[in-house]
Every structure is written in C-alpha cells, then in structure tokens.
Design a protein around this motif. Structure first.
Motif, PDB file in Angstrom:
ATOM      1  N   ALA A 161      31.830   0.013  31.672  1.00  0.00           N
ATOM      2  CA  ALA A 161      32.580   1.130  32.250  1.00  0.00           C
ATOM      3  C   ALA A 161      34.028   0.725  32.506  1.00  0.00           C
ATOM      4  CB  ALA A 161      31.921   1.573  33.548  1.00  0.00           C
ATOM      5  N   LEU A 163      37.261   2.392  34.716  1.00  0.00           N
ATOM      6  CA  LEU A 163      37.635   3.430  35.673  1.00  0.00           C
ATOM      7  C   LEU A 163      39.149   3.568  35.728  1.00  0.00           C
ATOM      8  CD1 LEU A 163      36.659   5.438  37.817  1.00  0.00           C
ATOM      9  CD2 LEU A 163      36.768   3.579  39.493  1.00  0.00           C
ATOM     10  N   LEU A 170      36.360   8.492  34.291  1.00  0.00           N
ATOM     11  CA  LEU A 170      35.469   7.374  33.984  1.00  0.00           C
ATOM     12  C   LEU A 170      35.278   7.302  32.472  1.00  0.00           C
ATOM     13  CD1 LEU A 170      33.597   5.180  35.238  1.00  0.00           C
ATOM     14  CD2 LEU A 170      31.762   6.887  35.180  1.00  0.00           C
ATOM     15  N   ALA A 216      32.190   8.898  39.716  1.00  0.00           N
ATOM     16  CA  ALA A 216      32.845   7.597  39.835  1.00  0.00           C
ATOM     17  C   ALA A 216      32.923   7.231  41.309  1.00  0.00           C
ATOM     18  CB  ALA A 216      34.238   7.647  39.218  1.00  0.00           C
ATOM     19  N   TYR A 282      30.636   0.991  38.769  1.00  0.00           N
ATOM     20  CA  TYR A 282      31.860   1.789  38.808  1.00  0.00           C
ATOM     21  C   TYR A 282      31.568   3.266  39.055  1.00  0.00           C
ATOM     22  CZ  TYR A 282      35.003  -1.922  37.198  1.00  0.00           C
ATOM     23  OH  TYR A 282      35.764  -3.062  37.104  1.00  0.00           O
ATOM     24  N   GLY A 283      30.333   3.644  38.874  1.00  0.00           N
ATOM     25  CA  GLY A 283      29.940   5.042  39.041  1.00  0.00           C
ATOM     26  C   GLY A 283      28.475   5.184  38.705  1.00  0.00           C
TER      27      GLY A 283
END
Length: 327
Positions: A161, A163, A170, A216, A282-283
């Motif tokens: 990922a 961000l 994302l 996110a 990150y999410g």
C-alpha cells in the motif's frame, strides 16, 4: 377483532360455569399447555433461526473478504508482471535512466498510459526521486527509507500500500528495480500504482455481489473512506465510531466484525487490513452484507409457527364457546 372478543367472552363464560367441574379444569389446563408449548416452540425456533443466520453471514463474509483480497492480489500481480516485462526492454530502461529529467518524465507518462496506472515515479540508484507523473514539479526527494523502495533497491520487486496524505488517497504500488540483468546492481527504481477508488470498489461489487468500503488510516489511526459502494457519509460515521475495533486489524488476521445501519437497513461487515510493503496497516476494507436480506429466508418458518399458535388458541376458544352454549 370483534370475533376475538366474542370468543374470549365465551371462553370466560365457559370457565365461569364449569370452573368447579373436573372436565373444565382438564380442558383449560390442556388449552394452557398447548398455548405455552406452541409459544416456547415459536421462541426457540426464532432464536435458532437468528443464530443460524448469524453463522451463515459470518461464513459468507469470510468468503467475501478472501474474495476482495484475491481481487487486489490479482490486480497487483498483473501490474507487477507488466512492470517486470517492461523494464527488460533496453530502450525503455535506458530512457528512464537518462540524465534529462524532462525526458524521464515523458517516458514515465507514456508508461503510465500503457499500464493504465494512476501514477508512475522513477528514482535513481540512491532512491532519490527523478520524476513523478502525479506531482511533476517534485524531484530529489529521498524515498529510500520506505520498505517498498528499499526492497527494489536491493534488487527485489516489492509491492504494498502507498498512502498519499495530501490527496487523502490510497494506492497499491509495485516497485521494480531498473537494471541491465538479474545479477546487475539496480540503477534506479520504477514504481507504478493503481488507486483504490470507487471504480475499483464497483468492480469488486460486480464480481462478489457484496458492498465493499475501503478506508485509509491517518497518523492517529482514524479512518476516512477512500472508496465505497455505500453512501460515504453514512458509512464513514460508522467507521469513525468504531475506531477501536479497526485498530485491532494490526494484530487480528481473522478480520474484525462491524455493524451498521444504512438507509434503514441492518448491515453486517467483516474488515480486513491493507498493508504496506513493510507490513504496516495503511488502511483496510470492509465487506458488507444485509442481515435483513439473509433473515428473509428464515422468516417464513416463525410465521408458520405463529399461525399455528393462533389456530390453536382459536380452536380452544371455539371449544370454549361450544361448552358455554351447552351449559
């Protein structure tokens, strides 16, 4: 309603006239027993139906969660394959390694269109940014500290990922080393990314048949929706209200359950993490299904039992009316 009042009155009249007799006591005791048994049956069946529905929803959500993960993995693998094949072409690789930053940016833009990527960036052998298509004015930024870039600079293709805090978006990114041969040291890194946005969410819904929400996490682990097949305002309130549950995604590999009321419908969801190349969350995403829709298939059985209870009571009242008239 009038017939129920009349029958209830007849029952009471029969009881008033026959309360001293053994037959009346047996009759009313049997009637009460039937009502109690049918009522308990209705309650237990309804409870078991809800339990069965919850188990069915849980199994379905686990399958849909795996489906979302497989969809993302497939899209990332395809991007990685195309990136790996492209950098093997000497002319393409050499143009990305030119000293002219403008030429590198032009080549990166062509490559972005070729892959259908959201953006592409190129670094030198030290991880310093040479060109980036979504922020063309930026350069000489050190990107070597991230796990994604570090893996590519060491000679291995990496993905994870990405961000973008400024745009609050994302992405899933693939970093590919730029080198003349598998044994040569990387001369730079090519990173291509696709956005985790509404278009992707709709594609997943069409493939899986379930609603999905992507979010996110900011530096305080607060979620914000980046893509959704459900109304964003409604679902973001649910995620923000359950931030503590989403934090468990750091350790909980089995997923985190969520519940939401959207447009008067009870939705049940299972969340999964989206991690960086270094393993940080990150999410994530939440696959939702309607509990009301799942319960619809089980409502016929409790309804049948309820009708049976009503018929049993009605039959008892009819007998009571007959007894009252004979007295």
């Amino acid at each position: 309603m009038r017939w129920m009042v009349l029958l209830a009155g007849a029952w009471w009249q029969a009881w008033a006239r026959w309360r001293g007799g053994l037959a009346a006591r047996i009759f009313f005791a049997a009637t009460l027993l039937v009502v109690v048994v049918l009522g308990l049956t209705f309650g237990l069946t309804s409870l078991e139906a809800h339990r069965t529905v919850d188990e069915s929803i849980r199994r379905a959500l686990v399958g849909r969660r795996r489906g979302v993960q497989a969809f993302l993995a497939g899209r990332t693998t395809a991007l990685a394959g195309m990136s790996g094949a492209s950098v093997q072409v000497p002319q393409f690789r050499e143009r990305l390694l030119q000293r002219s930053r403008g030429d590198v940016l032009d080549q990166a833009e062509e490559y972005r269109h070729l892959l259908g990527a959201s953006w592409v960036l190129v670094t030198n052998d030290r991880g310093l940014l040479v060109a980036r298509t979504d922020y063309p004015a930026e350069f000489d930024i050190d990107l070597s500290r991230g796990a994604l870039m570090a893996g590519a600079l060491s000679g291995e293709q990496a993905d994870g990922a990405w961000l973008d805090d400024r745009a609050q978006r994302l992405y899933m990114a693939v970093a590919t080393p730029l080198r003349a041969s598998p044994d040569a040291a990387p001369q730079g890194v090519l990173v291509a990314a696709y956005e985790v946005g509404d278009t992707l969410a709709q594609e997943i819904k069409q493939a899986s048949g379930s609603d999905v929400v992507f979010f996110a996490l900011d530096t305080l682990d607060r979620p914000h929706v980046v893509a959704s097949t459900l109304p964003r305002e409604d679902i973001e309130r649910v995620l923000v209200a359950d931030t503590a549950a989403l934090r468990r995604l750091q350790q909980d590999s089995a997923g985190v359950g969520l519940s939401a009321q959207v447009a008067g419908e009870h939705l049940v969801g299972l969340a999964g993490p989206i991690r960086s190349a270094g393993g940080s969350v990150y999410g994530g995403f939440v696959s939702f299904c309607s509990r009301d829709a799942e319960l619809a298939a089980f409502r016929a059985l409790p309804r049948t039992i309820l009708i049976a209870v009503a018929l049993g009571i009605g039959l008892a009242l009819v007998i009571a009316l007959a007894l009252a008239r004979q007295a």
